[in-house]
Write a protein that holds these residues in place. Structure first.
Motif, PDB file in Angstrom:
ATOM      1  N   HIS A 208       0.849  -1.199   0.000  1.00 24.65           N
ATOM      2  CA  HIS A 208       0.000   0.000   0.000  1.00 24.65           C
ATOM      3  C   HIS A 208       0.878   1.239   0.000  1.00 24.65           C
ATOM      4  O   HIS A 208       2.053   1.161   0.364  1.00 24.65           O
ATOM      5  CB  HIS A 208      -0.919   0.012   1.232  1.00 24.65           C
ATOM      6  CG  HIS A 208      -0.142   0.018   2.515  1.00 24.65           C
ATOM      7  ND1 HIS A 208       0.285  -1.124   3.138  1.00 24.65           N
ATOM      8  CD2 HIS A 208       0.308   1.045   3.274  1.00 24.65           C
ATOM      9  CE1 HIS A 208       0.957  -0.811   4.231  1.00 24.65           C
ATOM     10  NE2 HIS A 208       0.992   0.489   4.334  1.00 24.65           N
ATOM     11  N   ASN A 212       1.576   4.741   7.208  1.00 25.10           N
ATOM     12  CA  ASN A 212       0.631   4.337   8.255  1.00 25.10           C
ATOM     13  C   ASN A 212      -0.760   4.936   8.100  1.00 25.10           C
ATOM     14  O   ASN A 212      -1.596   4.779   8.989  1.00 25.10           O
ATOM     15  CB  ASN A 212       1.167   4.766   9.631  1.00 25.10           C
ATOM     16  CG  ASN A 212       2.475   4.081   9.927  1.00 25.10           C
ATOM     17  OD1 ASN A 212       2.722   2.958   9.480  1.00 25.10           O
ATOM     18  ND2 ASN A 212       3.345   4.766  10.658  1.00 25.10           N
ATOM     19  N   ASP A 214      -4.595   5.463   7.278  1.00 24.52           N
ATOM     20  CA  ASP A 214      -5.734   4.545   7.267  1.00 24.52           C
ATOM     21  C   ASP A 214      -5.839   3.892   5.877  1.00 24.52           C
ATOM     22  O   ASP A 214      -5.744   4.579   4.857  1.00 24.52           O
ATOM     23  CB  ASP A 214      -7.005   5.363   7.564  1.00 24.52           C
ATOM     24  CG  ASP A 214      -8.262   4.544   7.371  1.00 24.52           C
ATOM     25  OD1 ASP A 214      -8.696   3.932   8.349  1.00 24.52           O
ATOM     26  OD2 ASP A 214      -8.790   4.520   6.231  1.00 24.52           O
ATOM     27  N   ARG A 215      -6.030   2.581   5.852  1.00 26.92           N
ATOM     28  CA  ARG A 215      -5.943   1.843   4.599  1.00 26.92           C
ATOM     29  C   ARG A 215      -7.049   2.216   3.601  1.00 26.92           C
ATOM     30  O   ARG A 215      -6.819   2.290   2.401  1.00 26.92           O
ATOM     31  CB  ARG A 215      -5.951   0.346   4.891  1.00 26.92           C
ATOM     32  CG  ARG A 215      -5.181  -0.510   3.910  1.00 26.92           C
ATOM     33  CD  ARG A 215      -3.752  -0.034   3.687  1.00 26.92           C
ATOM     34  NE  ARG A 215      -2.906  -0.181   4.860  1.00 26.92           N
ATOM     35  CZ  ARG A 215      -2.367  -1.318   5.266  1.00 26.92           C
ATOM     36  NH1 ARG A 215      -2.604  -2.426   4.616  1.00 26.92           N
ATOM     37  NH2 ARG A 215      -1.589  -1.346   6.315  1.00 26.92           N
ATOM     38  N   ASP A 216      -8.286   2.481   4.093  1.00 29.05           N
ATOM     39  CA  ASP A 216      -9.352   2.902   3.161  1.00 29.05           C
ATOM     40  C   ASP A 216      -8.957   4.203   2.477  1.00 29.05           C
ATOM     41  O   ASP A 216      -9.209   4.410   1.284  1.00 29.05           O
ATOM     42  CB  ASP A 216     -10.680   3.126   3.911  1.00 29.05           C
ATOM     43  CG  ASP A 216     -11.281   1.809   4.375  1.00 29.05           C
ATOM     44  OD1 ASP A 216     -11.007   0.782   3.723  1.00 29.05           O
ATOM     45  OD2 ASP A 216     -11.989   1.808   5.402  1.00 29.05           O
ATOM     46  N   SER A 218      -5.810   5.458   2.069  1.00 26.24           N
ATOM     47  CA  SER A 218      -4.696   5.338   1.104  1.00 26.24           C
ATOM     48  C   SER A 218      -5.181   4.680  -0.186  1.00 26.24           C
ATOM     49  O   SER A 218      -4.695   5.000  -1.273  1.00 26.24           O
ATOM     50  CB  SER A 218      -3.490   4.614   1.708  1.00 26.24           C
ATOM     51  OG  SER A 218      -3.815   3.326   2.107  1.00 26.24           O
ATOM     52  N   ASN A 219      -6.179   3.782  -0.090  1.00 26.82           N
ATOM     53  CA  ASN A 219      -6.727   3.177  -1.317  1.00 26.82           C
ATOM     54  C   ASN A 219      -7.456   4.211  -2.172  1.00 26.82           C
ATOM     55  O   ASN A 219      -7.327   4.220  -3.396  1.00 26.82           O
ATOM     56  CB  ASN A 219      -7.699   2.036  -0.968  1.00 26.82           C
ATOM     57  CG  ASN A 219      -6.932   0.804  -0.503  1.00 26.82           C
ATOM     58  OD1 ASN A 219      -5.746   0.654  -0.800  1.00 26.82           O
ATOM     59  ND2 ASN A 219      -7.593  -0.076   0.231  1.00 26.82           N
ATOM     60  N   THR A 357      -5.334   4.662  14.233  1.00 25.96           N
ATOM     61  CA  THR A 357      -6.041   4.093  13.083  1.00 25.96           C
ATOM     62  C   THR A 357      -6.729   2.824  13.617  1.00 25.96           C
ATOM     63  O   THR A 357      -6.469   2.403  14.744  1.00 25.96           O
ATOM     64  CB  THR A 357      -5.064   3.692  11.966  1.00 25.96           C
ATOM     65  OG1 THR A 357      -4.119   2.753  12.502  1.00 25.96           O
ATOM     66  CG2 THR A 357      -4.339   4.877  11.396  1.00 25.96           C
ATOM     67  N   GLU A 359      -6.088  -0.071  12.759  1.00 23.43           N
ATOM     68  CA  GLU A 359      -5.008  -1.036  12.954  1.00 23.43           C
ATOM     69  C   GLU A 359      -4.317  -0.847  14.313  1.00 23.43           C
ATOM     70  O   GLU A 359      -4.172  -1.803  15.080  1.00 23.43           O
ATOM     71  CB  GLU A 359      -3.995  -0.824  11.830  1.00 23.43           C
ATOM     72  CG  GLU A 359      -3.418  -2.083  11.271  1.00 23.43           C
ATOM     73  CD  GLU A 359      -2.585  -1.760  10.032  1.00 23.43           C
ATOM     74  OE1 GLU A 359      -2.987  -0.889   9.237  1.00 23.43           O
ATOM     75  OE2 GLU A 359      -1.530  -2.388   9.898  1.00 23.43           O
TER      76      GLU A 359
END
Ligand code: NAI
Length: 454
Positions: A208, A212, A214-216, A218-219, A357, A359
């Motif tokens: 990704h 660090n 938030d994954r939503d 960064s997507n 986050t 995570e």
């Protein structure tokens, strides 16, 4: 003469500490080898934002039709943008010089090195002269990590491989740019060069982008940039850089991509070498100066603030650490807290976050609840962001009924996040936040909207 305080390094930590110390009446000496303002002002935060602002205006002009405007013959003058960037830097450096003068700080230009300690204080050598200070603040900042990849050394010498310093000064927009490292510097520069016409490829080791974040979020950011034409190669490891191409390994295959220029942005490391730390026995841990919560080192009356202590490596953290140092020197109780430091990526759309986050909250075993809203709940956002797909994610600690994380993507979240940081820092209860009045119509209202879902 014996100074009350000698500050080594004139970046955000160093110059602010010197200003504050001088303001409080301490006889202060500031030593800077290059230019006041450090990396942030001269070759980092400020110049990159100047470039990105021009790119944003250009983007608006190119895509103005969706806002009911027709712009004809729109063109971009990169050299004029660079010239304006230099003007902005000059204005701000002059501002710092004036502030230091106003606060009676003595500034010495040159490379400072800690020579040792005598009964009188710490001895610092600069340009064959020795200065003595009863206290010392080390604020030497950070430098780019240069990996031992074949071809990197030669490329840096030839000017085909660039770091943040050189890329902010190139006079011509390259036809192709390969960015190694999809972190903050890589993404901001990829954003600029994509807008102004380079074919940009980002090669990132992880699965990704944006570290660090938030994954939503960064997507969403990655999808936005894919739509704009940036190619992302994730899970990819650069193995060699040759003339005009970058070779990387992905899923066991060796692939190469053309690159007129390469940006190396795989992280930064504290500057701890060559400054004489060993001469007074300053403890270094994992390549950083070890400090306590007051930014004190293991040596009495020696402090370290900013990137050199490696705690957070952000200019705004450096400012606060500088104040913590000076308050402690002045005998006021003050400690650093890192849980509510906001982070921003100045891409278009912008990304801003503070706190845990999902995570990290899981890792810490916090019992939390998430609210994830589209930014379209904000009227101002809809009015100003045609086709915008931003979100706002809030994390609530269920036990203590307080906000522990806020993550946003969309313009202009960089200007909103401080409000969320304030809520985290002051540990406002959710019911108190519900009583706050937000100006309408603003994008900040998204936080109010989200809070009502708890
Ligand atoms: P970074 O740590 O943000 O990102 C580096 C990226 O490179 C990571 O995603 C990492 O996985 C990747 N990477 C590492 N080795 C690699 C390899 N061999 N091949 C491919 N990918 C690799 O570092 P960056 O972007 O260089 O930024 C450095 C510092 O500057 C950061 O500490 C940041 O806080 C600061 N900064 C902050 C900004 C902001 O607040 N907006 C803007 C620019 C810089």
């Amino acid at each position: 003469m014996i100074y009350d305080l000698i500050v080594l390094g004139g970046g955000p930590a160093g110059y602010l500490a010197a200003e504050r110390a001088g303001h409080a009446g301490l006889n202060t000496l500031l030593i800077e080898k290059r230019s006041l303002g450090g990396v942030c002002l001269n070759e980092g935060c400020v110049p990159s934002k100047t470039l990105l602002h021009s790119a944003k205006i250009y983007d608006y002009a190119l895509y103005s039709k969706k806002y009911g405007i027709t712009c004809e013959s729109v063109s971009f003058d990169h050299q004029a943008v660079i010239a304006r960037k230099n003007k902005v830097i000059k204005t701000l450096v002059t501002g710092i010089q004036m502030q230091l003068k106003k606060n009676k700080v003595t500034v010495v230009e040159g490379y400072g090195k800690i020579l040792g300690k005598t009964r009188e204080g710490y001895e610092i050598g600069v340009n064959d002269k020795t200065y003595i200070g009863s206290r010392l603040l080390i604020a030497t900042g950070s430098a780019p990590v240069i990996p031992p990849i074949p071809g990197v050394k030669e490329g840096l010498e030839k000017g085909t491989i660039l770091t943040n310093r050189e890329i902010l000064d190139i006079q011509k927009v390259p036809e192709s740019l390969v960015v190694i490292g999809g972190g903050v510097i890589g993404l901001e520069m990829a954003s600029y060069f994509n807008s102004v016409g380079s074919k940009v490829t980002v090669i990132e080791m992880l699965d990704h982008i944006a570290g660090n974040t938030d994954r939503d979020i960064s997507n969403i950011l990655m999808k936005n940039y894919e739509r704009k034409g940036i190619v992302f190669q994730l899970h990819s490891k650069v193995t060699e850089i040759r003339k005009g191409e970058v070779v990387y390994e992905k899923d066991g295959q060796k692939i190469s991509v053309q690159a007129e220029k390469v940006l190396l942005s795989i992280g930064r490391k504290p500057v701890i070498e060559g400054i004489g730390l060993e001469n007074i026995g300053i403890e270094v841990q994992r390549g950083r100066i070890r400090v306590d919560e007051r930014c004190k080192t293991n040596i009495p009356e020696v402090y370290a603030a900013g990137d050199v202590n490696g705690r957070s490596m952000l200019a705004h953290t450096a400012y606060r650490e500088a104040e913590v140092c000076i308050n402690n020197i002045l005998g006021k109780k003050d400690i650093m807290r890192y849980h509510a430091i906001p982070a921003v990526i100045y891409t278009n759309p912008e990304v801003a976050s503070v706190g845990e986050t999902e995570e990290t909250a899981k890792q810490k075993g916090i019992d939390f609840q998430v609210v994830n809203l589209t930014m379209k709940y904000s009227g101002r956002y809809v009015a100003e962001n045609e086709d915008g797909d931003g979100i706002c994610k809030l994390l609530l600690d269920k036990k203590y009924k307080k906000l522990i994380g806020v993550h946003m993507i969309g313009n202009p979240v960089s200007e909103i996040i401080f409000g969320a940081a304030l809520m985290l820092e002051t540990e406002l209860k959710i019911d108190d936040i519900k009583e706050l009045v937000f100006p309408h119509p603003t994008v900040s209202e998204i936080i109010r909207e989200g809070i009502f879902n708890f």
